[in-house]
Enzyme design. Structure first.
Site, PDB file in Angstrom:
ATOM      1  N   THR A 319      22.808  16.207   4.585  1.00  0.00           N
ATOM      2  CA  THR A 319      21.599  17.050   4.514  1.00  0.00           C
ATOM      3  C   THR A 319      20.912  17.096   5.882  1.00  0.00           C
ATOM      4  O   THR A 319      20.490  18.152   6.350  1.00  0.00           O
ATOM      5  CB  THR A 319      20.616  16.499   3.460  1.00  0.00           C
ATOM      6  OG1 THR A 319      21.285  16.454   2.205  1.00  0.00           O
ATOM      7  CG2 THR A 319      19.372  17.379   3.351  1.00  0.00           C
ATOM      8  N   GLY A 320      20.837  15.930   6.502  1.00  0.00           N
ATOM      9  CA  GLY A 320      20.222  15.888   7.838  1.00  0.00           C
ATOM     10  C   GLY A 320      21.020  16.722   8.822  1.00  0.00           C
ATOM     11  O   GLY A 320      20.465  17.578   9.519  1.00  0.00           O
ATOM     12  N   TRP A 322      23.057  19.082   8.311  1.00  0.00           N
ATOM     13  CA  TRP A 322      23.062  20.508   7.995  1.00  0.00           C
ATOM     14  C   TRP A 322      21.977  21.239   8.788  1.00  0.00           C
ATOM     15  O   TRP A 322      22.141  22.391   9.180  1.00  0.00           O
ATOM     16  CB  TRP A 322      22.816  20.696   6.490  1.00  0.00           C
ATOM     17  CG  TRP A 322      22.824  22.143   6.072  1.00  0.00           C
ATOM     18  CD1 TRP A 322      23.903  22.886   5.699  1.00  0.00           C
ATOM     19  CD2 TRP A 322      21.688  23.016   5.989  1.00  0.00           C
ATOM     20  NE1 TRP A 322      23.522  24.168   5.390  1.00  0.00           N
ATOM     21  CE2 TRP A 322      22.161  24.282   5.560  1.00  0.00           C
ATOM     22  CE3 TRP A 322      20.326  22.865   6.233  1.00  0.00           C
ATOM     23  CZ2 TRP A 322      21.326  25.371   5.368  1.00  0.00           C
ATOM     24  CZ3 TRP A 322      19.490  23.957   6.047  1.00  0.00           C
ATOM     25  CH2 TRP A 322      19.994  25.192   5.617  1.00  0.00           C
ATOM     26  N   HIS A 323      20.873  20.529   9.057  1.00  0.00           N
ATOM     27  CA  HIS A 323      19.763  21.169   9.763  1.00  0.00           C
ATOM     28  C   HIS A 323      20.026  21.329  11.252  1.00  0.00           C
ATOM     29  O   HIS A 323      19.340  22.105  11.922  1.00  0.00           O
ATOM     30  CB  HIS A 323      18.468  20.365   9.548  1.00  0.00           C
ATOM     31  CG  HIS A 323      17.930  20.498   8.163  1.00  0.00           C
ATOM     32  ND1 HIS A 323      18.380  19.709   7.124  1.00  0.00           N
ATOM     33  CD2 HIS A 323      17.010  21.339   7.627  1.00  0.00           C
ATOM     34  CE1 HIS A 323      17.733  20.060   6.010  1.00  0.00           C
ATOM     35  NE2 HIS A 323      16.913  21.051   6.289  1.00  0.00           N
ATOM     36  N   GLY A 324      20.988  20.606  11.773  1.00  0.00           N
ATOM     37  CA  GLY A 324      21.297  20.772  13.190  1.00  0.00           C
ATOM     38  C   GLY A 324      22.209  19.676  13.690  1.00  0.00           C
ATOM     39  O   GLY A 324      22.269  18.584  13.122  1.00  0.00           O
TER      40      GLY A 324
END
Lengths: 468, 388
Positions: A319-320, A322-324
């Site tokens: 999830t982390g 995925w943001h960058g």
């Protein structure tokens, strides 16, 4: 192109609206949406349109194979088709989003000289890849029907309202509406109003708060004291919420105008009284995506405790990331993994006994700190900011304002942000009478005018050393 | 039914406004953005290459920002609203620390009243000043029969009002020029009191008092022995003047005060065409000024070439090569010469259709004296190089 830009508001949006409602039937209307969506994406990324269409083609072909093997009862081949399709799509995401990051870190770790060309990140690749994956996986699971028409699948992937910043719309959400939807006057009006609300969140609140956060984080560490760093963290907390939820509002509103109904992506996350609740209210389409396509397939919580903790770390690490492609995002993911584990294992019993205000304060505090980790990709800058927040440094208030008076905007945008993050405004609904509706229309028009005024002003560029 | 009509009206208003913006941009674009004092951006021609490299998108974005209906009103209203709000928050702080700068409105507010530019540093300016001095020395050497005068106008960029420390640009520049000391002048600003009396609060130019003092100093520099023109009692031309520095903060304004002067009769030519007047001092002073008051509207704007002929003989001709600061003193100076020629190198070629050649110009107009006049920007910007 973004929704809060002049080319979208004054060019693409009205042209698409007119063209869409002028053409006669569903096929033509879908064609208008598909062409305009490709144009919308090409506006910012002309060359990457092909990449997006190629990814869609992979999913379409993969889907046809999965469906064919399903009909033949060839479970192994069906599974292989799924794995191959998923691998191709994920590989595409990894190459364009993470390869430079991986190579840079490998070189750092092993003092290596691996070299890959600098790859530009295609806008929205994370969103459309996840959408495509949901189609392929749901098809494999038998939860959606195969889409034989490539163009309609492309419309699902490229549909401009949700293309570059979500929400992550699952195929099953709009599967039926691609061919069978009904646009009504009520829905179009409601869609416009939702779009205006989203635009206001973005153009007024998010951009206003951004001035304060950027001012502080772009200044030398010692320019401000502890209090100002907390103000900056609050400002960024407002900025990211109104920016992202505003964009989701605009996407949902645009969808409604064209007869689509996307699921809600935010549900007043900052009123949460625990981190668990926060993640039920924040970026709902992403958290449910990870739940359904990663967490549950890994076994969810029906496994041993160590495995469950591992599942948790995997999901939140992803999830982390995925943001960058940056370590701070991974850290941010693990930060939430740790908080959620703490809550699930021990803290929830304690929280249940505390007054609501204290539970809210705890959750809000954790979220604000989390956004500092999220915002500052430079670790030394992040450490500085967190250090300033958690060790007391007096604030020279005059010096802080004198350095840049824009800091004073915090006094406007943060209180306003607090008001707007609470579910107050929806309760002030006007009655559905002629007068009520008229007042609502006028208020929305005024708000739209205010937004356009602010957006226009970003192009204010006076020239003082010239004369006509 | 009535609700339905109301809904349709709501949608129609939005769509019409949006489509009007597009139509205006593509079909009826305006040429000039008067509020921002520049040419308005136009919609670009669409081509595949322009779209692929993104220039089409950028240019259309800019064009829409200038062309959509009410764009300039929107920007004006936005600037007024935001500056009013910010100013209301800043003023109590500024009043409590009158001797400190506050960075606001992209400038520095001092004393809670004056918008000031950031102070320059000599180390930043020195390379440009050295180059300019070398350039001027070459020009002086190439025109041995011409008397050159240099007049440097100090302003807020030349002094830090908090510390009183001066940049020293004028002394640095003049020490490098091959001119006798009596041909070099400097309009000095040594403290905030002097600045506040001689410059506008919201504009980058010198005010009536400042420019009149500058005129007297220039007369002295040029060795003019005639009595200077005198002025009458100061007149408030307009109570609300928002100058260039307040471009993004129109809430800040001040009275526009000017001196009435009885100018002698002169023939004036502007950019090659006969003109009734330069500027509109009489009109403004008699309450007949048109539009918003500004330094340029009152004293005259920047032109490629202005020629003032006083109809006398034997007093010689003067060439003034400068920038907008000299606009306020051109007519005053012109009254002391047979002819005064004013050149602004930024606009000469644009308006006159030919490149400026100093030696040709001096010969053509029998000019014996040249005044180079301006603030620091004039002496460092490449726009003001004397090409020959």
């Amino acid at each position: 192109m973004v929704f809060s830009s002049m080319p979208f508001l004054y060019f693409l949006f009205p042209v698409v609206m007119v063209a869409y409602f002028l053409v006669p039937n569903r096929t033509w209307r879908n064609s208008v949406l598909l062409v305009s969506s490709v144009f919308f994406y090409a506006w910012g990324e002309p060359k990457f349109v092909l990449l997006m269409l190629a990814a869609t083609l992979v999913a379409w072909v993969g889907g046809l194979f999965i469906h064919r093997f399903q009909l033949r009862g060839a479970a192994g081949a069906k599974r292989a088709a799924l794995i191959l399709t998923v691998c191709l799509l994920v590989a595409n995401l990894v190459v364009f989003k993470y390869l430079n990051f991986v190579v840079d870190n490998l070189n750092l770790l092993f003092s290596g000289r691996l070299s890959v060309p600098a790859i530009v990140l295609p806008i929205g690749i994370s969103f459309y890849t996840f959408q495509i994956l949901s189609y392929v996986i749901d098809l494999y699971r038998g939860e959606v029907a195969v889409q034989r028409n490539f163009f309609w699948l492309a419309l699902y992937v490229c549909f401009f309202p949700q293309l570059i910043a979500g929400p992550i719309v699952r195929y099953q959400t709009i599967e039926h509406e691609i061919r069978h939807r009904k646009e009504t006057l009520d829905e179009v009006v409601a869609g416009f109003k939702r779009f205006i609300i989203g635009l206001a969140k973005k153009a007024l609140l998010a951009n206003g708060a951004a001035v304060v956060a950027e001012l502080v984080y772009n200044s030398p560490r010692d320019a401000y004291g502890t209090a100002v760093y907390w103000i900056a963290a609050l400002a960024y907390t407002m900025q990211i919420y109104f920016d992202f939820s505003g964009y989701s509002d605009m996407a949902i509103g645009l969808g409604r105008i064209f007869g689509f109904h996307f699921l809600e992506n935010f549900n007043y996350p900052y009123i949460s009284r625990s981190i668990t609740e926060f993640w039920r209210r924040w970026h709902i389409s992403l958290s449910t995506w990870f739940r359904d396509y990663i967490y549950i397939p890994l076994g969810g919580n029906r496994v041993s405790r160590p495995r469950w903790i591992l599942n948790f770390l995997i999901v939140w690490g992803l999830t982390g990331l995925w943001h960058g492609a940056s370590w701070n995002f991974l850290l941010w993911g693990f930060y939430y993994a740790a908080l959620l584990l703490l809550e699930k294992l021990w803290l929830h019993r304690l929280l249940d006994k505390l007054p609501g205000l204290i539970r809210w304060a705890y959750a809000f505090f954790c979220v604000v700190v989390g956004w500092v980790i999220f915002d500052l990709t430079d670790f030394s800058r992040m450490a500085d900011a967190l250090g300033m927040m958690f060790t007391y440094h007096p604030t020279d208030w005059f010096g802080a304002v004198a350095a840049n008076a824009d800091l004073l905007w915090a006094a406007v945008w943060i209180p306003l942000g607090f008001v707007c993050m609470l579910p107050i405004l929806p309760r002030l609904k006007l009655p559905d009478t002629l007068w009520g509706r008229g007042i609502s229309h006028v208020l929305h028009l005024a708000l739209a005018g205010l937004c356009v005024m602010v957006i226009l002003s970003s192009s204010y560029n006076p020239f003082i050393y010239f004369r006509f | 039914m009535a609700k339905k009509r109301l809904d349709i009206l709501f949608l129609a208003v939005i769509l019409l406004l949006l489509l009007a913006g597009l139509a205006r941009t593509l079909l009826f674009p305006k040429e000039i953005n008067t509020y921002e004092n520049r040419y308005a951006d136009q919609a670009p021609a669409l081509s595949v290459s322009a779209f692929l490299d993104g220039s089409y998108q950028t240019e259309l974005d800019a064009a829409l920002g200038d062309q959509v209906p009410f764009a300039q009103h929107c920007k004006k209203l936005y600037n007024l609203g935001t500056s009013a709000l910010l100013n209301a928050m800043v003023q109590p702080i500024a009043q409590s620390h009158p001797d400190r700068y506050i960075n606001v409105f992209n400038l520095r507010l001092f004393h809670g009243t004056h918008l000031t530019y950031y102070t320059s540093t000599l180390s930043e300016l020195a390379p440009e000043l050295d180059a300019r001095a070398e350039h001027y020395n070459q020009v002086f050497a190439d025109c041995p029969d011409t008397e050159f005068y240099v007049y440097y106008i100090e302003k807020d960029t030349d002094i830090d009002f908090e510390t009183g420390e001066k940049v020293g640009t004028c002394d640095y520049l003049t020490s490098r020029l091959n001119l006798p000391e009596d041909r070099i002048g400097c309009y000095r600003i040594d403290n905030f009191d002097q600045f506040s009396q001689r410059f506008y609060r919201t504009d980058h130019h010198w005010n009536a008092q400042g420019s009149y003092e500058g005129y007297l100093q220039v007369l002295d520099l040029l060795g003019v022995e005639e009595a200077p023109l005198t002025h009458g009692e100061a007149v408030t031309v307009s109570p609300h003047f928002s100058g260039s520095k307040a471009a993004s903060a129109p809430i800040l304004s001040e009275p526009f005060v000017a001196y009435p002067v009885a100018f002698p009769q002169m023939d004036i030519t502007i950019n090659g065409a006969a003109a009734e007047d330069y500027g509109a001092q009489d009109a403004w002073l008699s309450g007949q000024g048109a539009g918003d008051i500004s330094y340029g509207a009152f004293y005259g704007g920047d032109m490629g070439e202005i020629i003032f002929r006083s109809g006398t003989q034997g007093r010689g001709n003067l060439l003034v090569i400068g920038e907008s600061f000299d606009n306020a003193i051109l007519k005053l100076l012109a009254s002391h010469f047979d002819s005064l020629y004013s050149i602004d190198l930024r606009y000469y070629e644009i308006y006159m259709g030919t490149q400026f050649s100093l030696s040709d110009y001096l010969e053509r107009h029998q000019i014996e004296r040249v005044l180079l006049i301006g603030n620091v920007d004039y002496f460092v910007s490449q726009d003001f190089l004397l090409e020959d």
